[in-house]
Every structure is written in C-alpha cells, then in structure tokens.
Design a protein around this motif. Structure first.
Motif, PDB file in Angstrom:
ATOM      1  N   CYS A  89       0.809  -1.212   0.000  1.00 33.16           N
ATOM      2  CA  CYS A  89       0.000   0.000   0.000  1.00 33.16           C
ATOM      3  C   CYS A  89       0.850   1.274   0.000  1.00 33.16           C
ATOM      4  CB  CYS A  89      -0.935  -0.008   1.209  1.00 33.16           C
ATOM      5  SG  CYS A  89      -2.217   1.246   1.130  1.00 33.16           S
ATOM      6  N   GLY A 153      -3.036  -4.356  -3.012  1.00 33.98           N
ATOM      7  CA  GLY A 153      -2.312  -3.455  -2.119  1.00 33.98           C
ATOM      8  C   GLY A 153      -1.660  -2.313  -2.876  1.00 33.98           C
ATOM      9  N   GLY A 157      -2.863   1.952  -2.870  1.00 37.32           N
ATOM     10  CA  GLY A 157      -2.042   3.133  -2.667  1.00 37.32           C
ATOM     11  C   GLY A 157      -1.938   3.994  -3.903  1.00 37.32           C
ATOM     12  N   THR A 193      -5.397  -0.365   5.360  1.00 40.20           N
ATOM     13  CA  THR A 193      -4.894   0.145   4.071  1.00 40.20           C
ATOM     14  C   THR A 193      -5.235   1.625   3.925  1.00 40.20           C
ATOM     15  OG1 THR A 193      -6.914  -0.493   2.878  1.00 40.20           O
ATOM     16  CG2 THR A 193      -5.138  -2.108   2.969  1.00 40.20           C
ATOM     17  N   ALA A 197      -2.429   4.485   3.553  1.00 46.87           N
ATOM     18  CA  ALA A 197      -2.463   5.311   2.347  1.00 46.87           C
ATOM     19  C   ALA A 197      -2.785   6.764   2.678  1.00 46.87           C
ATOM     20  CB  ALA A 197      -3.490   4.755   1.364  1.00 46.87           C
TER      21      ALA A 197
END
Length: 503
Positions: A89, A153, A157, A193, A197
């Motif tokens: 991420c 993942g 991001g 996540t 992020a």
C-alpha cells in the motif's frame, strides 16, 4: 454548494462501505473532482483521494466492529491477503505521487456496476461450497491470496482506493466466503490500508490538512455515521435482503460514477441530454404525485381500490409530462424504461416490510412491483413504436390516456356500482356492464381530446376514430384475464390508431 456535494459524496460512500465494503474513494473521488470546482486539477484530485482515504479509516473501522460483533470476520482465510496488501500500500501511494497525477481507477467504477447488477440478478449469495469460517487455505488459495494481495495493495495506494470491491470479489469468488463474512473481512483490512495510504498522502502533501480541513471533517463524520447505520442494517437482515440492498446501492453508485467520470463525453450526445431533461420532469411529477396520494391516504383513509387507481392515473398521465420535456420518443421511452429498472429492485427490497402493504395497496404478494414493471415497460414499448419509429406523438398520448384513464374509471365505477356482471363466454367473468360502459365513455373522451387537439384530423374524424378506439379498448379489457389488459389494451389501441392513420 460544495458542502452539499461533500455530504452527498460521503453519504453514498458510507452506505457502500457498510453494505458491501466499497471503498469510499470509488464514490467520493469522482464526485468531488467533477462537482466541486476547488478540486479541479492534479492537486485537487490528489487531495480528493486523501480525503476519501481518511473517510475510509473510521468508516471501515466502525463497519468492521459491527461485523465482528456478529462474528462475520474471518482473518484466518483473509490474513495472508491482508499482509500482502499492507506491504504494497505505501509503495503504491508513493508511486502515485511520483507519477504526478492520480488515476481514478476506471476499472473499479465498471466493477462496481457489474457487481451491483450481479447482486440484483442473484441476491441470495449463499453457496453450496461456501468455505467454513477459519478453515485453512489450500495451495491454490495461497497463490490466489498472494497474487491478489500484492496487486490490490499496490492499487490501493496508487489509485487511491481501499480495494474493497476487489477484495469482495476475491473473498467470495475465489476463497469461498459468505457475503457478510467477505464484507466484514475486507473492511477490517481496508481500515489499515486506508490508514496507511491516508497518512502517506498527507505526509507527502501537508497542505491537505491546512486547506481541506472543512472537507475532511464533513466527509469523515458523514461517512462514518452512514457506514455504521448501513452495517447494522446488513447484519440484522437476511442474506437475500443484503444482496438486494447491495445490488441496488452498487448499481446506482456505479452508474452515477461512470456518468460523472465521462460527463463531458455523454453530454456531447443530444439523446443523453434529452433523457436527462425528460427524467427530471418525469421524476418530479411521479414522486410529487405519489407523495401527495400517500399522505392523503394516511390522513383521509382513501378506499383501497380508489387509492390504487389514483396511483395508476398519476402513472398514466406522466406521458403528458414526458411530451413536455422530451424532444423525441426515444428519450421518453428510455425514461420510462429506466424508471421501471430502478424502481423494481427497490420495491423488491422493501416488500417484506409491514409498512409496504399499508403504503402501497396490493392484491397479493409481489403484485405491485410486477404491475409497475409491466406498466412502465409497456409504456416504453408503446412510446418507442408510436412516437419513436412512426413519429406520431398524438397516437402515443391518445393510446396511453385511453388505456390508463379508461381502466381507472372502469374500476372506480365497476367495483362499487357494478351490479350486472357480463356473462359472455369470452369475458373475464368479474367485469360488469357498469364498469365497461364507464370505460368506454372515459376512453372515448380522452381519445377525442387527444386526437382533436394534437392530430391533423377534423372534428368528425376525431370523434369517429376515438369511438372506434374506445370500443376496441373496452372489448379487449373485458376479455383480458389475470391482469393481461396492461399489455393487451395499449397494444390493440396503438395498432388500431396506427392503421387508421394510414387512411
């Protein structure tokens, strides 16, 4: 005005998160970029993504908590994907900033729509091969977890989404999780996540906190509350209800986001703009008319059969509104068809609620939603043929008013005053002379008004053609059984008027 769009975007995002584990970014980013001028440009897109991710943190957290309380999280089967997603991420977030722009994630928009349609078609998600909670992953499932975990993942991001939709697909399709467990597990992962992020986005560009604090507060609070409410709803109802609600939400959100994303392209087509204009007038009329009738029913206790027919009158007379707002028959036909497609699953979702039968009077279970579907699809077909293909708008209006107003009056007169049942062998057996005569005169009146004022016919020709159409409508309605008059009457009348227009 931007505050309103902040609220609307985060409300939709929160509902999507609580019901289906949808990432807030999928909904919020396109809405903020398209509808809010301050989010225009690359920096605005980056800020929109950061705000969406920040909203995802608490929204996913409260959703996960609700699903955890109902034992609908399975980290033994989703843990490997979680590790892979978290590792990739930060890398994806850094690459996104280095690339100089934020990719909205077109694939996720179409995936949202596709999954929504899937749940509408098959809302019951229980599978025979659903994996038991906490069961171990096989070699094949480990490989799947590694592959999708790393790609989701990085995408979380880079694209700026929590990966909720992709995780839902992987968990249900490839890892065999039941829907509620898949949503709970994906939102639990998405909490982390989104946190990673979001922190990465803010650390890279601190102006987000300085310049967007109002948007951050509104979006985070609204998305969190909406996520909590929708998650509680999802865990209290059956899988089928969750599937229907998920299908409705995802289909509407997916369609809306695609339209917003490609707004500049769609608006170059005249038909698209005409449909928008027609939908605006049509929905205003339909919703306002239905609201007035429902309120009046609660206040004055309107007899059931009268209330039903008043609703029918509102539906049938909507063709007049379509004519006023639509430049051609195709726009009006599409509007009628869209209404049927959108309203049918909504009625399907709420018909198990006790208030449903009180608000919408139906003769038997499922009758209202089926009648509405047939009604507006039939209207769409009639409009497309008479106005769209043959370009005879007056036949469209005459047909629908002869059909709708005649049918309504037949019931309003026949049910309370119909003492003489028509005993013809071909007749329905439930129709009366009083109702059929009322239908004839009502159909003739509205047919004459439509033809005389809108067609090129003279007074005498309009009277004669309206009389012929009224006779045909009354006879077809009389012999139609099991509610088939909804298709038979307009089909016969429109065909008759089209034939007569050739002379």
């Amino acid at each position: 005005m931007e505050y309103f769009w902040y609220f609307l975007a985060s409300l939709g995002a929160g509902i999507g998160t609580g019901l289906a584990g949808l990432s807030a970014a999928t909904v919020m980013v396109p809405m903020l970029i398209v509808l809010c001028p301050s989010f225009a440009g690359e920096s605005g897109a980056y800020h929109a993504t950061a705000i969406a991710l920040a909203s995802d943190i608490l929204g996913s957290a409260v959703t996960s908590w609700v699903y955890y309380k109902h034992k609908n999280i399975d980290l033994k089967r989703g843990g490997l994907m979680m590790v892979c997603i978290l590792l990739m991420c930060i890398a994806g977030s850094y690459v996104a900033y280095s690339a100089g722009s934020v990719v909205l994630g077109n694939f996720s928009l179409f995936l949202t729509l596709a999954i929504g349609i899937r749940f509408l078609v098959k809302p019951d998600t229980q599978r025979k091969d659903t994996a038991a909670k906490g069961s171990k992953l096989g070699i094949k499932e480990i490989i799947i977890s590694l592959f999708f975990g790393l790609t989701i993942g990085f995408g979380a991001g880079f694209v700026g989404t929590g990966g909720g939709m992709m995780m839902l697909v992987v968990f249900t399709v490839f890892l065999g999780m039941e829907l509620k467990t898949a949503v709970g597990t994906s939102t639990f992962i998405m909490t982390f996540t989104a946190l990673i992020a979001s922190v990465s986005h803010v650390a890279i560009d601190m102006t987000i906190l300085l310049e967007r604090i109002d948007a951050l507060v509104i979006c985070i609070v609204t998305a969190t509350i909406a996520s909590l409410v929708s998650a509680r709803f999802a865990n209290k109802v059956s899988n089928r209800t969750v599937g229907l609600a998920t299908g409705i939400v995802l289909t509407l959100l997916g369609t809306s986001m695609i339209i917003l994303k490609y707004w500049d392209v769609f608006t170059t087509y005249a038909l698209f703009n005409q449909v928008l204009s027609c939908c605006k007038g049509f929905l205003t009329y339909i919703l306002l008319g239905a609201f007035v009738l429902i309120v009046s029913n609660f206040l004055f206790k309107i007899p059931r059969f009268i209330f039903r027919k008043l609703l029918h009158i509102v539906a049938f007379t909507s063709v007049i509104v379509m004519v006023l707002y639509a430049d051609n028959g195709w726009a009006a036909a599409i509007t009628s068809l869209l209404f049927a497609i959108v309203v049918y699953p909504i009625l399907l979702l709420f018909e198990s609620n006790p208030l449903y039968d009180q608000v919408l009077v139906q003769k038997k279970k499922g009758e209202i939603k089926l009648s509405l579907l047939i009604l507006f699809v039939s209207m769409a077909v009639i409009i497309a043929i008479t106005w769209g293909i043959f370009d005879k708008q007056y036949i469209t209006i005459a047909t629908l008013l002869i059909w709708g107003m005649g049918d309504a009056m037949a019931a309003l007169v026949g049910i309370p005053y119909g003492k003489h049942v028509i005993k013809w062998k071909c007749a329905d057996g439930k129709k009366s002379w009083e109702g059929s005569i009322a239908m004839f005169f009502t159909a003739w009146f509205f047919g004459f008004i439509s033809l005389y004022h809108l067609s090129p016919y003279s007074l005498i020709i309009s009277i004669i053609y309206a009389c012929i159409a009224a006779v045909v409508a009354s006879i077809v309605e009389l012999v139609s059984r099991n509610g088939n008059d909804t298709c038979n009457v307009p089909g016969a009348v429109s065909l008759l008027l089209l034939v007569l227009s050739m002379f």
